[in-house]
Design a protein around this motif. Structure first.
Motif, PDB file in Angstrom:
ATOM      1  N   THR A 114       0.808  -1.220   0.000  1.00  0.00           N
ATOM      2  CA  THR A 114       0.000   0.000   0.000  1.00  0.00           C
ATOM      3  C   THR A 114       0.841   1.270   0.000  1.00  0.00           C
ATOM      4  OG1 THR A 114      -0.139  -0.014   2.417  1.00  0.00           O
ATOM      5  CG2 THR A 114      -1.911  -1.128   1.190  1.00  0.00           C
ATOM      6  N   TRP A 115       2.164   1.156   0.201  1.00  0.00           N
ATOM      7  CA  TRP A 115       3.011   2.349   0.267  1.00  0.00           C
ATOM      8  C   TRP A 115       4.431   1.984  -0.130  1.00  0.00           C
ATOM      9  CZ3 TRP A 115       7.189   3.895   3.410  1.00  0.00           C
ATOM     10  CH2 TRP A 115       7.482   5.264   3.383  1.00  0.00           C
ATOM     11  N   LEU A 116       5.036   2.810  -0.991  1.00  0.00           N
ATOM     12  CA  LEU A 116       6.425   2.632  -1.414  1.00  0.00           C
ATOM     13  C   LEU A 116       7.151   3.971  -1.456  1.00  0.00           C
ATOM     14  CD1 LEU A 116       6.171   0.014  -4.325  1.00  0.00           C
ATOM     15  CD2 LEU A 116       7.272  -0.311  -2.105  1.00  0.00           C
ATOM     16  N   TYR A 117       6.976   4.779  -0.437  1.00  0.00           N
ATOM     17  CA  TYR A 117       7.727   6.032  -0.304  1.00  0.00           C
ATOM     18  C   TYR A 117       7.546   6.944  -1.517  1.00  0.00           C
ATOM     19  CZ  TYR A 117      11.565   8.810   1.666  1.00  0.00           C
ATOM     20  OH  TYR A 117      12.315   9.818   2.230  1.00  0.00           O
ATOM     21  N   GLY A 118       6.331   6.963  -2.059  1.00  0.00           N
ATOM     22  CA  GLY A 118       6.032   7.816  -3.196  1.00  0.00           C
ATOM     23  C   GLY A 118       6.232   7.172  -4.556  1.00  0.00           C
ATOM     24  N   PHE A 119       6.582   5.903  -4.583  1.00  0.00           N
ATOM     25  CA  PHE A 119       6.795   5.178  -5.832  1.00  0.00           C
ATOM     26  C   PHE A 119       5.701   4.140  -6.014  1.00  0.00           C
ATOM     27  CE2 PHE A 119      10.804   6.945  -4.589  1.00  0.00           C
ATOM     28  CZ  PHE A 119      11.340   7.401  -5.777  1.00  0.00           C
ATOM     29  N   GLN A 120       5.641   3.543  -7.202  1.00  0.00           N
ATOM     30  CA  GLN A 120       4.638   2.523  -7.500  1.00  0.00           C
ATOM     31  C   GLN A 120       5.245   1.135  -7.664  1.00  0.00           C
ATOM     32  OE1 GLN A 120       1.968   3.743 -10.751  1.00  0.00           O
ATOM     33  NE2 GLN A 120       2.916   5.757 -10.581  1.00  0.00           N
ATOM     34  N   PHE A 121       6.576   1.059  -7.775  1.00  0.00           N
ATOM     35  CA  PHE A 121       7.251  -0.199  -8.097  1.00  0.00           C
ATOM     36  C   PHE A 121       8.619  -0.208  -7.433  1.00  0.00           C
ATOM     37  CE2 PHE A 121      10.298  -2.502 -10.738  1.00  0.00           C
ATOM     38  CZ  PHE A 121       9.667  -3.713 -10.932  1.00  0.00           C
ATOM     39  N   GLU A 122       9.011  -1.387  -6.932  1.00  0.00           N
ATOM     40  CA  GLU A 122      10.343  -1.566  -6.349  1.00  0.00           C
ATOM     41  C   GLU A 122      10.802  -2.984  -6.644  1.00  0.00           C
ATOM     42  OE1 GLU A 122      12.526  -1.225  -1.971  1.00  0.00           O
ATOM     43  OE2 GLU A 122      10.561  -0.320  -2.292  1.00  0.00           O
ATOM     44  N   ILE A 123      12.102  -3.132  -6.929  1.00  0.00           N
ATOM     45  CA  ILE A 123      12.671  -4.456  -7.188  1.00  0.00           C
ATOM     46  C   ILE A 123      13.901  -4.646  -6.323  1.00  0.00           C
ATOM     47  CG2 ILE A 123      13.909  -3.567  -9.228  1.00  0.00           C
ATOM     48  CD1 ILE A 123      13.674  -6.471 -10.362  1.00  0.00           C
ATOM     49  N   LYS A 124      13.980  -5.816  -5.705  1.00  0.00           N
ATOM     50  CA  LYS A 124      15.087  -6.198  -4.819  1.00  0.00           C
ATOM     51  C   LYS A 124      15.609  -7.534  -5.307  1.00  0.00           C
ATOM     52  CE  LYS A 124      15.609  -7.400   0.079  1.00  0.00           C
ATOM     53  NZ  LYS A 124      17.018  -7.280  -0.042  1.00  0.00           N
ATOM     54  N   VAL A 125      16.949  -7.691  -5.372  1.00  0.00           N
ATOM     55  CA  VAL A 125      17.500  -8.940  -5.888  1.00  0.00           C
ATOM     56  C   VAL A 125      18.667  -9.445  -5.046  1.00  0.00           C
ATOM     57  CG1 VAL A 125      16.866  -8.290  -8.256  1.00  0.00           C
ATOM     58  CG2 VAL A 125      19.214  -7.947  -7.477  1.00  0.00           C
ATOM     59  N   VAL A 126      18.946 -10.725  -5.231  1.00  0.00           N
ATOM     60  CA  VAL A 126      20.174 -11.357  -4.759  1.00  0.00           C
ATOM     61  C   VAL A 126      20.842 -11.947  -6.003  1.00  0.00           C
ATOM     62  CG1 VAL A 126      21.186 -13.168  -3.315  1.00  0.00           C
ATOM     63  CG2 VAL A 126      19.150 -11.922  -2.521  1.00  0.00           C
ATOM     64  N   ALA A 127      22.121 -11.599  -6.185  1.00  0.00           N
ATOM     65  CA  ALA A 127      22.861 -12.069  -7.363  1.00  0.00           C
ATOM     66  C   ALA A 127      24.091 -12.856  -6.919  1.00  0.00           C
ATOM     67  CB  ALA A 127      23.298 -10.881  -8.221  1.00  0.00           C
ATOM     68  N   ARG A 128      24.523 -13.727  -7.775  1.00  0.00           N
ATOM     69  CA  ARG A 128      25.762 -14.480  -7.560  1.00  0.00           C
ATOM     70  C   ARG A 128      26.914 -13.620  -8.066  1.00  0.00           C
ATOM     71  NH1 ARG A 128      24.869 -18.267 -11.119  1.00  0.00           N
ATOM     72  NH2 ARG A 128      26.056 -17.138 -12.630  1.00  0.00           N
ATOM     73  N   LEU A 129      27.945 -13.452  -7.242  1.00  0.00           N
ATOM     74  CA  LEU A 129      29.132 -12.708  -7.672  1.00  0.00           C
ATOM     75  C   LEU A 129      29.990 -13.549  -8.600  1.00  0.00           C
ATOM     76  CD1 LEU A 129      30.026 -11.166  -4.215  1.00  0.00           C
ATOM     77  CD2 LEU A 129      29.290  -9.887  -6.237  1.00  0.00           C
ATOM     78  N   GLN A 130      30.630 -12.898  -9.532  1.00  0.00           N
ATOM     79  CA  GLN A 130      31.555 -13.592 -10.437  1.00  0.00           C
ATOM     80  C   GLN A 130      32.752 -14.092  -9.648  1.00  0.00           C
ATOM     81  OE1 GLN A 130      30.979 -14.120 -13.802  1.00  0.00           O
ATOM     82  NE2 GLN A 130      28.970 -13.274 -13.314  1.00  0.00           N
TER      83      GLN A 130
END
Length: 131
Positions: A114-130
């Motif tokens: 219901t709330w994203l600090y004034g935004f409509q979309f957020e993406i969070k990831v975990v990546a494998r380091l090279q």
């Protein structure tokens, strides 16, 4: 206490310091990326949803590149959005076509909020380091 190995994308360090969080942290062969929103250089949101999604991915990709990674290294994705019932399919089609590429795909969790600090979309990831 161990010092965090923080990754900063070029040109946005002041924004992260102002808000007192790290854009990404390297640990145990993984890169943990904070949620990225469709913020412009000054931190203000892109006004249109699709522009926010594209900008969030640009911001995400800048962090991945600063850690010598790409979206191909992403293992887990969490997406947060306002009003997912109305917007999810349009966002998903945009993301799938432009950013996911060919399979195998990362894991994905999509959460309606219901709330994203004034935004409509957020993406969070975990990546494998090279190596």
């Amino acid at each position: 206490m161990t010092t965090r190995d923080v990754v900063f994308p070029p040109g946005r360090q002041a924004l992260y310091e102002q808000n007192r969080y790290s854009p990404a942290v390297r640990a145990n062969g993984l890169l943990f990326v904070s949620g990225q929103v469709g913020s412009r250089e000054d931190g203000s949101p892109e006004p249109e949803l699709e522009a926010q999604v594209r900008r969030a991915f640009e911001n995400l990709n800048a962090i991945l590149a600063a850690a010598n990674c790409s979206f191909d290294d992403v293992q887990d994705v969490t997406i947060f959005m306002l009003d997912p019932q109305s917007h999810f399919q349009r966002i998903w089609d945009l993301v799938q076509a432009e950013y996911w590429g060919e399979g195998p795909y990362p894991t994905v969790t999509a959460v309606g909020v219901t709330w994203l600090y004034g935004f409509q979309f957020e993406i969070k990831v975990v990546a494998r380091l090279q190596e």
